[in-house]
Design an enzyme around this catalytic site. Structure first.
Site, short mmCIF file in Angstrom:
data_model
loop_
_atom_site.label_atom_id
_atom_site.label_comp_id
_atom_site.label_asym_id
_atom_site.label_seq_id
_atom_site.Cartn_x
_atom_site.Cartn_y
_atom_site.Cartn_z
N ARG A 31 0.88 -1.18 0.00
CA ARG A 31 0.00 0.00 0.00
C ARG A 31 0.91 1.22 0.00
O ARG A 31 1.56 1.53 0.99
CB ARG A 31 -0.89 -0.01 1.24
CG ARG A 31 -1.79 1.20 1.39
CD ARG A 31 -2.95 1.13 0.42
NE ARG A 31 -4.02 2.04 0.86
CZ ARG A 31 -4.54 2.98 0.09
NH1 ARG A 31 -4.12 3.13 -1.14
NH2 ARG A 31 -5.50 3.74 0.55
N GLY A 32 0.97 1.91 -1.12
CA GLY A 32 1.91 2.99 -1.30
C GLY A 32 1.88 4.05 -0.21
O GLY A 32 2.92 4.47 0.28
N THR A 35 3.70 2.39 2.83
CA THR A 35 5.02 1.72 2.81
C THR A 35 5.92 2.05 1.62
O THR A 35 7.06 1.58 1.59
CB THR A 35 4.82 0.20 2.85
OG1 THR A 35 4.10 -0.22 1.70
CG2 THR A 35 4.12 -0.25 4.12
N GLY A 64 1.89 6.51 -19.20
CA GLY A 64 1.33 5.93 -20.42
C GLY A 64 1.16 4.43 -20.34
O GLY A 64 0.44 3.84 -21.14
N GLU A 98 -4.03 -7.43 -6.53
CA GLU A 98 -2.70 -8.01 -6.74
C GLU A 98 -2.51 -9.25 -5.87
O GLU A 98 -2.00 -10.28 -6.34
CB GLU A 98 -1.62 -6.98 -6.42
CG GLU A 98 -1.56 -5.83 -7.40
CD GLU A 98 -0.69 -4.68 -6.92
OE1 GLU A 98 0.03 -4.83 -5.89
OE2 GLU A 98 -0.72 -3.62 -7.56
#
Length: 194
Positions: A31-32, A35, A64, A98
């Site tokens: 989880r950006g 972490t 992109g 994911e």
């Protein structure tokens, strides 16, 4: 230690030879917001310095790129996954997707429970996901909960220790996988009888 350094030298030679077509070795699921600036990037950098081929969205993707195409492809082609569970992990559709894909693909996943207990992990129906997704996500979380992992308390722990423990586990897993692959090749090689 000798076995590890020997493996890494051999692994680096074959990786350099196959760089253009080689899939990632380690997929880092995290989880950006919790972490990315800590353990996820530390793991990525450590694996990269060991000449492994890690996948971390912020390092491997560029503007992109199609999000699901790249991430799903990396998961399907990776050898092993690291799931960094954190307090807000289960709020992210992407994290849960994911994790579920890694579990469905039968990847070996090494969980790191960072500032969260396994019993706290569950996908909550907030009305934004289909019930099938919620079931899929909770199944993947249950699989992860019952997988031996590493625990880390960011207030008391040492980041270096968790990175080293994780990389030791990943390297041992890759050594085992390489050995199994060689055994399979050996079994499929026909014996010549003279």
């Amino acid at each position: 230690m000798h076995r590890t350094s020997q493996f890494l030298r051999h692994y680096h030679r074959t990786r350099v030879a196959n760089r253009a077509t080689k899939p990632c070795d380690v997929f880092i699921n995290h989880r950006g917001i919790d972490t990315k600036r800590t353990v996820a990037t530390l793991l990525y950098d450590h694996f990269y310095r060991l000449n492994l081929h890690p996948f971390l969205d912020s390092k491997n993707m560029k503007p992109g790129d199609k999000l699901f195409d790249n991430i799903n492809g990396a998961i399907r082609k990776c050898k092993v996954g690291v799931a960094v569970f954190s307090p807000r992990y289960c709020e992210s559709y992407f994290c849960l997707h994911e994790l579920a894909l890694m579990m469905e693909s039968r990847k070996k996943v090494i969980p790191i429970f960072c500032d969260v207990k396994p019993s706290q992990l569950r996908a909550v129906d907030d009305g934004k996901c289909a019930m099938e997704d919620i079931r899929r996500f909770n199944w993947a979380l249950e699989e992860a909960k019952y997988t031996v992992g590493l625990t880390f308390d960011s207030l008391k722990g040492n980041w270096s220790d968790v990175v080293t423990s994780t990389s030791d586990n990943i390297i041992n897993t890759l050594i085992e996988m390489e050995g199994e692959k060689q055994m399979q090749r050996h079994k499929s090689t026909p014996m010549l009888h003279v």
